[in-house]
Write a protein that holds these residues in place. Structure first.
Motif, PDB file in Angstrom:
ATOM      1  N   ASP A 217      31.236  99.064 -10.403  1.00  0.00           N
ATOM      2  CA  ASP A 217      29.799  99.313 -10.296  1.00  0.00           C
ATOM      3  C   ASP A 217      29.423 100.571 -11.078  1.00  0.00           C
ATOM      4  O   ASP A 217      30.221 101.496 -11.184  1.00  0.00           O
TER       5      ASP A 217
ATOM      6  N   ASP B 276      27.265 102.742 -10.164  1.00  0.00           N
ATOM      7  CA  ASP B 276      26.737 103.820  -9.327  1.00  0.00           C
ATOM      8  C   ASP B 276      27.801 104.773  -8.788  1.00  0.00           C
ATOM      9  O   ASP B 276      27.511 105.607  -7.944  1.00  0.00           O
TER      10      ASP B 276
ATOM     11  N   GLN C 120      30.081 104.265  -6.754  1.00  0.00           N
ATOM     12  CA  GLN C 120      30.543 104.047  -5.380  1.00  0.00           C
ATOM     13  C   GLN C 120      32.019 103.682  -5.394  1.00  0.00           C
ATOM     14  O   GLN C 120      32.716 103.842  -4.401  1.00  0.00           O
TER      15      GLN C 120
ATOM     16  N   ARG D  67      35.055 104.159   0.131  1.00  0.00           N
ATOM     17  CA  ARG D  67      33.883 103.888  -0.710  1.00  0.00           C
ATOM     18  C   ARG D  67      32.870 105.008  -0.558  1.00  0.00           C
ATOM     19  O   ARG D  67      32.441 105.321   0.531  1.00  0.00           O
TER      20      ARG D  67
ATOM     21  N   ARG E  62      26.367 106.067  -3.081  1.00  0.00           N
ATOM     22  CA  ARG E  62      25.839 106.052  -4.439  1.00  0.00           C
ATOM     23  C   ARG E  62      25.680 107.453  -5.005  1.00  0.00           C
ATOM     24  O   ARG E  62      25.188 108.341  -4.313  1.00  0.00           O
TER      25      ARG E  62
END
Ligand code: UDP
Ligand code: MG
Length: 325
Positions: A102, A104, A106, A206, A209
């Motif tokens: 991703d 972002d 994350q 995780r 963001r």
């Protein structure tokens, strides 16, 4: 460094789907290039897939492409959704291993070291498994957990691992296998599992963001869950069959009981409330399963059109991958 020696190094393609990510792309790029610098034994490329962003995402990506030979871009003609954006990235990735991540942050890029280690050890698919979900609401955690439970029950032979997102490394042969699945309704977590191959999980935390906002609201997640179930199993149709058999059988017994009661006990015939309940209940069940049928029918409709998965309005290969092998 010697040019020929350089070209014999394995190529890593990092696919990054990006939809309205202008806020985070700069930081992402910095972290990813820092990571690439730590991998001198590989040629590395980043392939950004702009999934029809309405902000400056493409302009930023173009900037990266201009100043960095390791950056490639695929610019889709509109927003197709993350699943198709990833597929477009895989289509354009020529790496010996392909990583999807991703934009972002994350998914911590540093995990790629572990991915590569396991890939070198012989695994075809190395995926990241979340141990924590920081920055997510309890409702998202609870619904995600319920989703995995249902999927686990209904998905039969192909087991979709829990708490695993799309962040993963795939070997060339597993990517080639994945690319043969061209269905429109692409539930990638399911497709990843469906192709098989030796797989290994790496646990990680995780992060929230880094910047920007999530693109998935609850309505989208609900549809995503529906897609997951219907594109993967016909269990809901089977449930309809069994509920049908069960109600028909119960109705038969109930009928016998009423006949018996009328013959041997009295002739009393009260029954409006129970009649209403039965009619409404059965009507509800019937409508519900017509809806379920419709979900499948709609998907068959979508597939039969055999449209291409996406269109691009521009593609810029990385200068690393386009040199001859
Ligand atoms: N994304 C995309 N197309 C979309 C929605 C999202 O390419 O239609 C990308 C997005 O830019 C990000 C990744 O998919 O790189 C995950 O999106 P997001 O972080 O919004 O999802 P979440 O992490 O909240 O599940
Ligand atoms: Mg995210």
């Amino acid at each position: 460094m010697d040019g020929v020696e350089e070209m014999t190094k394995p190529l890593l393609s990092v696919v990054v789907p990006a939809y309205n990510e202008e806020a985070v792309l700069g930081v992402f790029y910095e972290r990813m290039s820092a990571l690439f610098d730590e991998l001198p034994d590989y040629r590395c490329e980043m392939i950004f897939v702009n999934d029809g962003s309405r902000d400056r995402t493409q302009a930023i990506i173009d900037g990266f492409c201009e100043r960095d030979a390791r950056v490639a871009s695929v610019n889709l003609s509109r927003n197709f959704g993350k699943e198709i954006a990833m597929t477009a990235g895989f289509d354009h990735a020529s790496g010996d291993a392909v990583i999807v991540i991703d934009a972002d942050l994350q998914d911590p890029p540093e995990l790629i070291h572990d991915f590569i280690r396991e890939w070198r050890a012989g695994y075809d698919i190395v995926y990241a498994k979340r141990t924590h979900r920081d920055g997510e609401t309890w409702l998202k955690k609870a619904t995600a957990s319920a989703f995995y439970k249902v999927m686990d029950k209904v998905s039969g032979k192909v087991k979709i691992p829990r708490d695993v997102g799309d962040y993963r490394l795939m070997s060339r042969r597993s990517v080639d296998a994945l690319l043969q699945l061209r269905e429109q309704h692409r539930f990638m977590k399911g497709l990843f599992a469906w192709v098989g191959f030796p797989s290994k999980a790496i646990e990680y935390r995780r992060d929230p963001r880094a910047a920007g906002e999530t693109k998935f609201n609850y309505w989208k997640l609900w549809n995503f869950a529906l897609e997951g179930i219907t594109s993967f199993t016909i269990a809901p149709l089977k449930i309809a069959t069994y509920i049908g058999i069960f109600t028909a059988f119960s109705a038969f017994l109930f009928g016998l009981w009423i006949i018996g009661k009328t013959l041997f006990l009295d002739h009393d015939l009260p029954g409006y409330p129970s009649l209403m309940v039965t009619v409404l209940f059965l009507g509800g069940i019937q409508l519900f399963f017509i809806g379920v049928l419709g979900e499948y029918l709609g998907r068959i409709f979508g597939e039969t059109k055999q449209r291409p998965l996406y269109f691009t309005q521009g593609h810029h290969p990385s200068r690393i991958s386009s040199e001859p092998h």
